[in-house]
Design an enzyme around this catalytic site. Structure first.
Site, PDB file in Angstrom:
ATOM      1  CD  GLN A  63      25.639  81.596 -28.695  1.00  0.00           C
ATOM      2  OE1 GLN A  63      26.416  81.774 -29.568  1.00  0.00           O
ATOM      3  NE2 GLN A  63      24.489  81.329 -28.972  1.00  0.00           N
ATOM      4  CB  CYS A 101      20.513  84.712 -29.379  1.00  0.00           C
ATOM      5  SG  CYS A 101      21.908  83.971 -28.390  1.00  0.00           S
ATOM      6  CD  GLU A 110      27.684  84.738 -32.941  1.00  0.00           C
ATOM      7  OE1 GLU A 110      27.779  84.265 -31.580  1.00  0.00           O
ATOM      8  OE2 GLU A 110      26.500  84.610 -33.576  1.00  0.00           O
TER       9      GLU A 110
HETATM   10 NI    NI Z   1      23.709  84.481 -29.683  1.00  0.00          NI
END
Ligand code: NI
Length: 173
Positions: free
Chosen positions: A51, A96, A139
């Protein structure tokens, strides 16, 4: 304190498979520190290395069962995490940090046990239930290029979003 930019849905880096960590060096420590800072700043419950554009099997999760502690002490660092046991089922809203302002209905195990390494390369196991279990699953999925929208039964409506926001609980991961 160093914040890293959180990549969003359309970024192809979120669809790649991450490589295991083999060297628990200062680069990994800096990555973990930055993931912590970025997660606390974002107010979410979990953040995975892809991310922030790093294709390594590293995640941080807030242990919300320890709300008595300051945020930085609630964070669990997981390197090369693997779910080794799971039990039950929960169905609820999941979000998210890479897909802002959206939530979907996702079924996850009610509790999971994860095997992982800490920043010094020591293997350990950690269990979590409820939102923590959801965060572990979410995750770890990120490390394989999977997003919750792939498995969501449906997305929440605007009305349901309003209700979720009024509960003042951020469940973005
Ligand atoms: Ni996420």
């Amino acid at each position: 304190m160093a914040l890293r930019a959180i990549r969003t849905e359309e970024d192809p880096v979120l669809r790649k498979i991450c490589k295991p960590v083999t060297d628990f060096n200062s680069h990994i420590h800096t990555l973990l520190d930055d993931l912590r800072d970025t997660l606390i700043d974002s107010g979410g419950v979990g953040l995975a290395a892809p991310q922030v554009g790093v294709l390594r099997r590293v995640v941080v999760v807030m242990d919300i069962s320890r709300e008595d502690l300051p945020p930085e002490e609630q964070i669990i660092e997981l390197i090369n995490p693997v779910i080794i046991a799971q039990e039950g089922e929960q169905c609820g809203a999941e979000g998210c940090l890479s897909i802002p302002e959206k939530y979907g209905v996702v079924t996850r195990p009610e509790s999971v046990t994860v095997s992982a390494f800490d920043r010094n390369g020591n293997k350990f196991e950690v269990s979590g239930s409820s939102l923590t279990a959801r965060a572990f699953c979410h995750e770890i999925d990120h490390l394989d290029g999977k997003l919750y929208i792939d498995i969501a039964e449906r997305m929440l409506t605007d009305e349901e979003l309003q209700e979720l926001y009024s509960q003042d609980e951020d469940v973005s991961e």
